[in-house]
Write a protein that holds these residues in place. Structure first.
Motif, short mmCIF file in Angstrom:
data_model
loop_
_atom_site.label_atom_id
_atom_site.label_comp_id
_atom_site.label_asym_id
_atom_site.label_seq_id
_atom_site.Cartn_x
_atom_site.Cartn_y
_atom_site.Cartn_z
N PRO B 90 -13.05 9.40 84.28
CA PRO B 90 -12.65 7.99 83.57
C PRO B 90 -13.50 6.92 84.23
CG PRO B 90 -10.72 8.92 84.99
CD PRO B 90 -11.84 9.89 85.10
N LEU B 91 -13.58 5.90 83.29
CA LEU B 91 -14.55 4.74 83.46
C LEU B 91 -14.19 4.09 84.82
CD1 LEU B 91 -16.93 3.25 82.34
CD2 LEU B 91 -15.18 1.67 81.11
N HIS B 92 -12.89 3.75 85.17
CA HIS B 92 -12.33 2.82 86.13
C HIS B 92 -12.89 3.53 87.35
CE1 HIS B 92 -8.74 5.37 87.18
NE2 HIS B 92 -8.83 5.51 85.94
N ARG B 93 -12.78 4.88 87.41
CA ARG B 93 -13.20 5.64 88.69
C ARG B 93 -14.75 5.57 88.89
NH1 ARG B 93 -10.88 10.89 88.97
NH2 ARG B 93 -12.77 11.88 89.25
N ARG B 94 -15.55 5.56 87.72
CA ARG B 94 -16.82 5.32 88.08
C ARG B 94 -17.23 4.12 88.34
NH1 ARG B 94 -17.91 7.52 82.03
NH2 ARG B 94 -20.04 6.84 82.32
N ILE B 95 -16.54 3.02 87.74
CA ILE B 95 -16.86 1.86 88.33
C ILE B 95 -16.49 1.39 89.75
CG2 ILE B 95 -16.12 -0.63 87.94
CD1 ILE B 95 -15.89 -0.12 84.92
N GLY B 96 -15.70 2.38 90.18
CA GLY B 96 -15.03 1.93 91.52
C GLY B 96 -16.10 2.75 92.24
#
Lengths: 294, 337
Positions: B90-96
């Protein structure tokens, strides 16, 4: 089938585009590398979309701007500047990060960006391959614009620049996998990924004994796999004239009498019988590539 | 033997067509971005159907001469493969992961190139400073007319001072737009700096030197009129972030240029791809840094008029970047974008 050596160049060209791509399950998917033409087509579609979006966006903002004060004018200027920046740098990346890994242009051309090592396409790869567009697309464009806008001495600089940057723009034409500089940096390539529907089988489901036509073993040993697949193409296209010509050629070769107008039925029966024979041979490891193989 | 039993190809098709079509339907739904509409049963079946299609493909290649069938299975399996193995976290994990590990780690591995880029810029600055200090005529051959904006050795002290504190007169009520313009312009230049690295890094080095030259030439003019410190403060508030970002963009370009020119023990392609990974992480960061610099330059510099606070903000920003990039503890295994 009448010609002695049917289009060997095209067959070779098709194989030159194929790349081994082995899944973790150990099956080779044999992906096709997209041709330069397809990629150029995709790029043009994308550029047109970007330009149209930019024009529509600008007209819309102008429309809104005309009836407002300065504070809103500033907000609109910010929106336009950022919008332009995002369109120029983000358009490709945003679409390629999606589930299809393709911009609208690539989608229309049935292409897709793939990591060369077979792993999933990572975000940083998409960013790297598109950041390089600066060098491959926008820099040559700048020099081309510069050249038309300046005087004679500056034109020389513009031409030299265009020549130099042209090397990067034309990079895909000079390597086997048709990698852009961006592809090289990012570890990606662009493959053809057409969506195909399963068509009907050309072979009749009729058992050979029940068919109107029977063929002897000798008659079936005349042709090989290549001719079989050409015959499949002919049957699938089902054009009256080519059916007649092919049926006559085969009958002459097999010394058969005229089938009385039922050329399609004849070819279908021959296809089915030949296919069966060759497939049975395959099971025993005997393959007959074409009619020249003994 | 009955005819139907003999003809394996047809039976093969008939027995499996339903499964293939179900797989195609699922794949199409995921490709259209409607993965959410898949039921638990669908999700459970997907890998099973995919493996079945793969084995069908292997069997068909070995036993069938039906080109339509083989072609269909090849296309279907390839699409299913990319749907199944192309799943992104998921995007938020990648951004994190990017902020937590990818970005600082990339910069840590680029420290040598970053140092070179900073030194090259400094070199340009020092050379240009000496040239212009010796003969003000050099100023105009270094700085293009539109960038100088009328400022130069011929300007009076009052004019130069006004430039430092008024933000160029009428631009004041367009602060936001001005900041945005600076950001997009600088980001474009940084991207160019990075992309040009591919030509063995030479154009990148030239761009860095030139960037330094502009800085040095400005410095020389202002110092000669006794405005050295105010100029330093004026530059510092955003310059620490902006120049650092440009140095990193140059470093990313140099890394790629070095990989192209001297791939070492790896093949040229592998070396370039490896360098590209680090460089891409660094470049995402550069664009973010330039956005911050644009804000500081367009808004902060116009609002904050005191030299001391300007220097404090600039110095603080630099310290924060250094701390984040080089000193923050990072979990290496998180670095995956």
């Amino acid at each position: 089938m009448a010609k002695p050596r049917p289009a060997p160049r095209r067959a070779a060209a098709k194989d030159a585009d194929r790349r081994t791509f082995i899944t973790p399950e150990g099956v080779d998917l044999k992906l096709d590398i997209a041709s330069v033409g397809e990629r150029a087509g995709a790029l043009m579609i994308d550029v047109v979309i970007i330009l149209l979006t930019l024009i529509a966006f600008s007209i819309f903002l102008l429309f809104v701007l005309s009836g407002t004060g300065r504070a809103l004018g500033q907000a609109l200027a910010i929106i336009w500047l950022l919008g332009f920046f995002v369109l120029r740098n983000g358009y490709f990346a945003i679409f390629e990060l999606g589930p299809r890994a393709a911009t609208p242009g690539k989608r229309l051309m049935k292409l897709r960006v793939v990591a060369r090592d077979g792993s999933r396409l990572r975000g940083h790869q998409v960013v790297a391959r598109n950041a390089m567009r600066e060098l491959e697309l926008f820099l040559p464009l700048t020099f081309a614009a510069y050249q038309t806008a300046q005087g004679v001495t500056d034109m020389a600089i513009g031409l030299l620049g265009l020549l130099w940057t042209g090397i990067f723009a034309l990079f895909p034409m000079f390597n086997r996998d048709r990698l852009r500089v961006g592809d090289l940096i990012a570890g990606t390539w662009v493959v053809r990924l057409p969506r195909r529907r399963l068509s009907y089988s050309v072979a009749t489901s009729l058992a050979p004994e029940k068919s109107r036509y029977t063929f002897t073993d000798k008659q079936l040993s005349v042709y090989g796999e290549f001719e079989l697949q050409k015959l499949e193409e002919v049957l699938r296209r089902n054009e009256e004239y080519s059916i007649i010509v092919v049926a006559r050629t085969i009958r002459e070769r097999l010394n058969l009498p005229d089938s009385g107008g039922d050329d399609y039925g004849f070819l279908e029966a021959y296809y089915t019988a030949l296919c069966q024979r060759l497939e049975r041979g395959m099971l025993f490891g005997k393959r007959k590539k074409d009619k020249y193989q003994r | 033997m009955s005819g139907e039993a003999q003809f394996a190809s047809l039976r093969f098709r008939e027995a499996r067509t339903d499964d293939w079509e179900r797989l195609e339907e699922l794949v199409r739904r995921i490709e259209r971005g409607r993965a959410g509409s898949l039921s638990d049963e669908d999700l459970f079946d997907l890998p099973v159907l995919y493996r079945a299609a793969l084995s069908s493909l292997s069997v068909a290649r070995e036993t069938s001469l039906d080109t339509d069938l083989v072609g269909f299975l090849e296309a279907l399996c390839a699409r299913a493969y990319f749907v199944l193995y192309g799943v992104q976290p998921p995007l938020h994990r990648r951004i994190g992961a990017f902020f937590g590990a990818g970005w600082p780690l990339a910069l840590r591995s680029l420290w040598r190139e970053t140092l070179v880029a900073v030194l090259v810029m400094l070199l340009g600055a020092v050379v240009a400073y000496c040239l212009v200090a010796g003969d003000p005529g050099w100023y105009h051959s270094i700085i293009p007319e539109d960038l100088a904006g009328g400022r130069g050795p011929q300007s009076s002290v009052a004019e130069l001072r006004a430039g430092l504190y008024d933000g160029g007169g009428g631009a004041r009520d367009m602060l936001g737009a001005f900041a945005t313009y600076l950001f997009t312009h600088n980001a474009q230049m940084a991207l160019m700096c990075f992309a040009l690295g591919f030509a063995f890094g030479v154009p990148t080095l030239l761009l860095l030197v030139y960037n330094g030259c502009i800085l040095g030439a400005f410095m020389a003019v202002y110092v000669s009129k006794g405005l050295g410190l105010p100029l330093a403060a004026w530059l510092a508030i955003h310059g620490t972030t902006e120049l650092f970002a440009i140095a990193i963009a140059g470093a990313a370009g140099l890394r790629i240029g070095m990989a192209v020119a001297f791939p070492g023990r790896l093949s040229r392609t592998v070396a370039t791809t490896k360098a590209g990974r680090t460089a891409a992480f660094a470049m995402i960061g550069v664009v973010l840094m330039l956005a911050v610099a644009g804000l500081l330059e367009g808004v902060g510099r116009q609002i904050v008029q005191s030299d001391l606070i300007r220097v404090a903000i600039g110095g603080g920003a630099l310290a924060a970047w250094l701390l984040y990039f080089y000193l923050l503890p990072v979990r290496r295994e998180d670095a995956d974008g």
